[in-house]
Design a protein around this motif. Structure first.
Motif, PDB file in Angstrom:
ATOM      1  N   ALA A  71      26.584  40.543  35.552  1.00  0.00           N
ATOM      2  CA  ALA A  71      27.233  40.468  36.860  1.00  0.00           C
ATOM      3  C   ALA A  71      28.449  41.388  36.924  1.00  0.00           C
ATOM      4  CB  ALA A  71      27.641  39.030  37.165  1.00  0.00           C
ATOM      5  N   VAL A  72      29.194  41.444  35.848  1.00  0.00           N
ATOM      6  CA  VAL A  72      30.373  42.309  35.810  1.00  0.00           C
ATOM      7  C   VAL A  72      29.973  43.780  35.901  1.00  0.00           C
ATOM      8  CG1 VAL A  72      32.327  43.085  34.412  1.00  0.00           C
ATOM      9  CG2 VAL A  72      31.784  40.646  34.551  1.00  0.00           C
ATOM     10  N   PHE A  73      28.958  44.166  35.148  1.00  0.00           N
ATOM     11  CA  PHE A  73      28.500  45.556  35.177  1.00  0.00           C
ATOM     12  C   PHE A  73      27.961  45.928  36.561  1.00  0.00           C
ATOM     13  CE2 PHE A  73      29.169  45.784  30.732  1.00  0.00           C
ATOM     14  CZ  PHE A  73      29.085  47.122  30.372  1.00  0.00           C
ATOM     15  N   ALA A  74      27.255  45.009  37.193  1.00  0.00           N
ATOM     16  CA  ALA A  74      26.708  45.282  38.521  1.00  0.00           C
ATOM     17  C   ALA A  74      27.825  45.456  39.538  1.00  0.00           C
ATOM     18  CB  ALA A  74      25.775  44.149  38.942  1.00  0.00           C
ATOM     19  N   TYR A  75      28.842  44.603  39.461  1.00  0.00           N
ATOM     20  CA  TYR A  75      29.957  44.696  40.412  1.00  0.00           C
ATOM     21  C   TYR A  75      30.745  45.986  40.204  1.00  0.00           C
ATOM     22  CZ  TYR A  75      34.311  43.606  42.844  1.00  0.00           C
ATOM     23  OH  TYR A  75      35.404  43.656  43.673  1.00  0.00           O
ATOM     24  N   MET A  76      30.999  46.347  38.956  1.00  0.00           N
ATOM     25  CA  MET A  76      31.763  47.555  38.683  1.00  0.00           C
ATOM     26  C   MET A  76      30.997  48.802  39.145  1.00  0.00           C
ATOM     27  SD  MET A  76      34.858  47.711  37.106  1.00  0.00           S
ATOM     28  CE  MET A  76      34.902  46.656  35.663  1.00  0.00           C
ATOM     29  N   ALA A  77      29.684  48.795  38.960  1.00  0.00           N
ATOM     30  CA  ALA A  77      28.874  49.921  39.412  1.00  0.00           C
ATOM     31  C   ALA A  77      28.869  50.012  40.933  1.00  0.00           C
ATOM     32  CB  ALA A  77      27.445  49.776  38.896  1.00  0.00           C
ATOM     33  N   GLU A  78      29.006  48.872  41.585  1.00  0.00           N
ATOM     34  CA  GLU A  78      29.018  48.851  43.051  1.00  0.00           C
ATOM     35  C   GLU A  78      30.323  49.402  43.621  1.00  0.00           C
ATOM     36  OE1 GLU A  78      29.424  45.487  46.577  1.00  0.00           O
ATOM     37  OE2 GLU A  78      28.533  44.910  44.659  1.00  0.00           O
ATOM     38  N   ILE A  79      31.459  48.993  43.055  1.00  0.00           N
ATOM     39  CA  ILE A  79      32.745  49.394  43.642  1.00  0.00           C
ATOM     40  C   ILE A  79      33.297  50.690  43.064  1.00  0.00           C
ATOM     41  CG2 ILE A  79      33.354  47.006  44.198  1.00  0.00           C
ATOM     42  CD1 ILE A  79      35.252  47.042  41.763  1.00  0.00           C
ATOM     43  N   ARG A  80      32.895  51.051  41.840  1.00  0.00           N
ATOM     44  CA  ARG A  80      33.330  52.286  41.170  1.00  0.00           C
ATOM     45  C   ARG A  80      34.840  52.522  41.323  1.00  0.00           C
ATOM     46  NH1 ARG A  80      29.294  55.667  39.310  1.00  0.00           N
ATOM     47  NH2 ARG A  80      31.052  56.558  38.187  1.00  0.00           N
ATOM     48  N   PRO A  81      35.668  51.657  40.762  1.00  0.00           N
ATOM     49  CA  PRO A  81      37.117  51.809  40.923  1.00  0.00           C
ATOM     50  C   PRO A  81      37.668  52.996  40.142  1.00  0.00           C
ATOM     51  CG  PRO A  81      36.653  50.088  39.344  1.00  0.00           C
ATOM     52  CD  PRO A  81      35.325  50.502  39.918  1.00  0.00           C
ATOM     53  N   LYS A  82      38.749  53.559  40.643  1.00  0.00           N
ATOM     54  CA  LYS A  82      39.449  54.612  39.921  1.00  0.00           C
ATOM     55  C   LYS A  82      40.508  54.002  39.003  1.00  0.00           C
ATOM     56  CE  LYS A  82      41.735  59.099  40.581  1.00  0.00           C
ATOM     57  NZ  LYS A  82      42.168  60.105  41.591  1.00  0.00           N
ATOM     58  N   TYR A  83      41.040  52.862  39.437  1.00  0.00           N
ATOM     59  CA  TYR A  83      42.083  52.170  38.677  1.00  0.00           C
ATOM     60  C   TYR A  83      41.708  50.703  38.514  1.00  0.00           C
ATOM     61  CZ  TYR A  83      44.501  56.213  40.705  1.00  0.00           C
ATOM     62  OH  TYR A  83      44.846  57.470  41.119  1.00  0.00           O
ATOM     63  N   LEU A  84      42.205  50.100  37.421  1.00  0.00           N
ATOM     64  CA  LEU A  84      41.889  48.697  37.154  1.00  0.00           C
ATOM     65  C   LEU A  84      43.036  48.050  36.387  1.00  0.00           C
ATOM     66  CD1 LEU A  84      38.502  47.345  35.818  1.00  0.00           C
ATOM     67  CD2 LEU A  84      40.643  46.545  34.832  1.00  0.00           C
ATOM     68  N   VAL A  85      43.398  46.842  36.801  1.00  0.00           N
ATOM     69  CA  VAL A  85      44.318  46.008  36.025  1.00  0.00           C
ATOM     70  C   VAL A  85      43.560  44.761  35.616  1.00  0.00           C
ATOM     71  CG1 VAL A  85      46.385  44.575  36.069  1.00  0.00           C
ATOM     72  CG2 VAL A  85      46.431  46.828  37.121  1.00  0.00           C
ATOM     73  N   LEU A  86      43.512  44.516  34.312  1.00  0.00           N
ATOM     74  CA  LEU A  86      42.831  43.322  33.794  1.00  0.00           C
ATOM     75  C   LEU A  86      43.861  42.215  33.620  1.00  0.00           C
ATOM     76  CD1 LEU A  86      40.580  41.649  32.752  1.00  0.00           C
ATOM     77  CD2 LEU A  86      40.535  43.009  30.647  1.00  0.00           C
ATOM     78  N   ALA A  87      43.983  41.385  34.668  1.00  0.00           N
ATOM     79  CA  ALA A  87      44.915  40.267  34.655  1.00  0.00           C
ATOM     80  C   ALA A  87      44.190  38.937  34.527  1.00  0.00           C
ATOM     81  CB  ALA A  87      45.763  40.278  35.928  1.00  0.00           C
ATOM     82  N   ALA A  88      42.860  38.967  34.490  1.00  0.00           N
ATOM     83  CA  ALA A  88      42.077  37.740  34.385  1.00  0.00           C
ATOM     84  C   ALA A  88      42.109  37.214  32.955  1.00  0.00           C
ATOM     85  CB  ALA A  88      40.638  38.007  34.808  1.00  0.00           C
ATOM     86  N   ALA A  89      42.283  35.915  32.815  1.00  0.00           N
ATOM     87  CA  ALA A  89      42.308  35.294  31.485  1.00  0.00           C
ATOM     88  C   ALA A  89      42.265  33.788  31.625  1.00  0.00           C
ATOM     89  CB  ALA A  89      43.573  35.701  30.724  1.00  0.00           C
ATOM     90  N   LYS A  90      41.804  33.130  30.582  1.00  0.00           N
ATOM     91  CA  LYS A  90      41.947  31.679  30.485  1.00  0.00           C
ATOM     92  C   LYS A  90      43.286  31.427  29.831  1.00  0.00           C
ATOM     93  CE  LYS A  90      39.944  27.435  28.604  1.00  0.00           C
ATOM     94  NZ  LYS A  90      39.968  26.730  29.907  1.00  0.00           N
ATOM     95  N   VAL A  91      44.194  30.761  30.540  1.00  0.00           N
ATOM     96  CA  VAL A  91      45.546  30.554  30.028  1.00  0.00           C
ATOM     97  C   VAL A  91      45.916  29.079  30.089  1.00  0.00           C
ATOM     98  CG1 VAL A  91      46.294  32.864  30.705  1.00  0.00           C
ATOM     99  CG2 VAL A  91      46.588  30.978  32.302  1.00  0.00           C
ATOM    100  N   GLY A  92      46.950  28.713  29.332  1.00  0.00           N
ATOM    101  CA  GLY A  92      47.421  27.340  29.336  1.00  0.00           C
ATOM    102  C   GLY A  92      48.609  27.173  28.405  1.00  0.00           C
ATOM    103  N   GLY A  93      49.188  25.993  28.410  1.00  0.00           N
ATOM    104  CA  GLY A  93      50.347  25.706  27.579  1.00  0.00           C
ATOM    105  C   GLY A  93      49.964  25.216  26.190  1.00  0.00           C
ATOM    106  N   ILE A  94      50.929  24.647  25.480  1.00  0.00           N
ATOM    107  CA  ILE A  94      50.721  24.198  24.106  1.00  0.00           C
ATOM    108  C   ILE A  94      49.600  23.170  24.027  1.00  0.00           C
ATOM    109  CG2 ILE A  94      51.732  22.879  22.204  1.00  0.00           C
ATOM    110  CD1 ILE A  94      54.379  24.157  22.769  1.00  0.00           C
ATOM    111  N   LEU A  95      49.589  22.185  24.940  1.00  0.00           N
ATOM    112  CA  LEU A  95      48.585  21.127  24.895  1.00  0.00           C
ATOM    113  C   LEU A  95      47.179  21.695  25.067  1.00  0.00           C
ATOM    114  CD1 LEU A  95      47.777  18.179  24.754  1.00  0.00           C
ATOM    115  CD2 LEU A  95      48.204  18.005  27.227  1.00  0.00           C
TER     116      LEU A  95
END
Length: 337
Positions: A71-95
């Motif tokens: 799905a990621v490869f298909a979306y990237m091929a569709e939009i063909r961005p010139k720039y990208l910021v990878l801010a996606a992540a699974k995040v959380g605190g100590i617990l």
């Protein structure tokens, strides 16, 4: 030397170095922000749009699962961005990090490899990979320089997340070496601001404190109990400052080494708790459960490299907290629970 393609991408030679002169980005080009609804991603979208970028794109996790490689490869091929910021992540605190290390390692590795490999396959010119200050050793010399990476043991309460982010840095460096693309990495300190995770079980320390003290103020509680001793020191950066720094780095910095992004100053958890209590109007007592872990004793970043690139923090902690508390109260019914 044999050069292996990434999902069909062929190369004929491995560059010895990246020859790229940082410059103002094309405001008309497609700019993909992965994780555009999160704390950092939403701030980056606001910054880009305010700076004149006309084609900022993104997909929610419900629309595009970044753990799904096809799905990621298909979306990237569709939009063909010139720039990208990878801010996606699974995040959380100590617990959350202590309870679900497999999830934090596996999900972040998949997100990163899918997005970065798809960006490589589609010739994305500039990529900024965003990590975290937890990549550095638990007892690194303070303030922490970029060259402290991989020089000591990690904090065990979030080592799985840290390892994933270290892998992301090395991924960017490998792309630079093998394919000659001018990709960069930025390592922010503790971030806070609009669209943060304020849930009791999944949040980081600052949004957790905001929620705890705000609820106590509303209910008239006599006391609030926080984890640990309150003595660890932490550096906090507003997400809007982070977004400003990311755009600045994309236009002014190029190099293989990650860049620390922070304010250059820190406070104790006890001090930040007292400040938040004052902002929300809590007048009760604060108690500390010393049977709970403190985490790393101090995490203050050396931001000399960032300053050399021409950027310093602009939003004070007091101003940022007031803005964040106001946002939290305005969105209390719709934020993540």
């Amino acid at each position: 030397m044999e050069l292996r393609p990434v999902d069909g991408r062929e190369v004929t030679a491995a560059p010895d170095s990246v020859a790229y002169e940082p410059r103002e980005l094309d405001r008309g080009a497609t700019f993909y922000v992965a994780g555009h609804r999160g704390l950092v991603g939403s701030a980056i979208v606001r910054k880009l749009e305010a700076s004149g970028f006309a084609n900022v794109v993104g997909k929610s996790s419900a629309e595009l699962d970044l753990k799904n490689r096809d799905a990621v490869f298909a979306y990237m091929a569709e939009i063909r961005p010139k720039y990208l910021v990878l801010a996606a992540a699974k995040v959380g605190g100590i617990l959350a990090n202590s309870t679900y290390p497999v999830d934090f390692l596996s999900e972040n590795l998949r997100i990163q490899s899918n997005v970065l490999d798809a960006a490589l396959a589609n010739d994305v010119e500039r990529v900024a990979f965003l990590g975290s200050s937890c990549i550095y050793p638990k007892f690194a010399e303070q303030p922490i320089r970029e060259d402290s990476l991989l020089t000591g043991h990690l904090e065990p309460t979030n080592d799985a997340y840290a390892i994933a982010k270290i892998a992301g840095i090395l991924n960017v460096q490998a792309v630079r070496r093998q394919y000659g693309l001018p990709w960069i990495s930025a390592m922010p300190t503790n971030l806070y601001g609009p669209n943060d995770n304020f849930s009791p079980k999944g949040s980081h320390v600052l949004p957790a404190l905001i929620r705890r003290y705000d609820e106590a103020a509303k209910t008239g509680s006599a006391a609030v109990t926080n984890w640990g001793t309150g003595t660890p020191r932490r550096e906090f950066l507003h997400s809007d400052d982070m977004a400003d720094a990311v755009l600045h780095l994309l236009e002014h910095y190029d190099g293989p080494e990650q860049v620390n992004v922070g304010t250059g100053s820190d406070v104790t958890i006890r001090e930040i708790a007292e400040t938040i209590a004052g902002v929300v109007g809590f007048e009760g007592e604060t108690e500390w459960d010393t049977t709970k872990p403190d985490g790393t004793p101090q995490k203050l970043l050396d931001v000399s490299k960032l300053a050399e690139a021409g950027w310093t923090s602009k939003i004070t902690l007091e101003e940022g907290l007031e803005r964040t508390v106001a946002w939290y109260r305005d969105h209390a019914e719709s934020i993540r629970q």
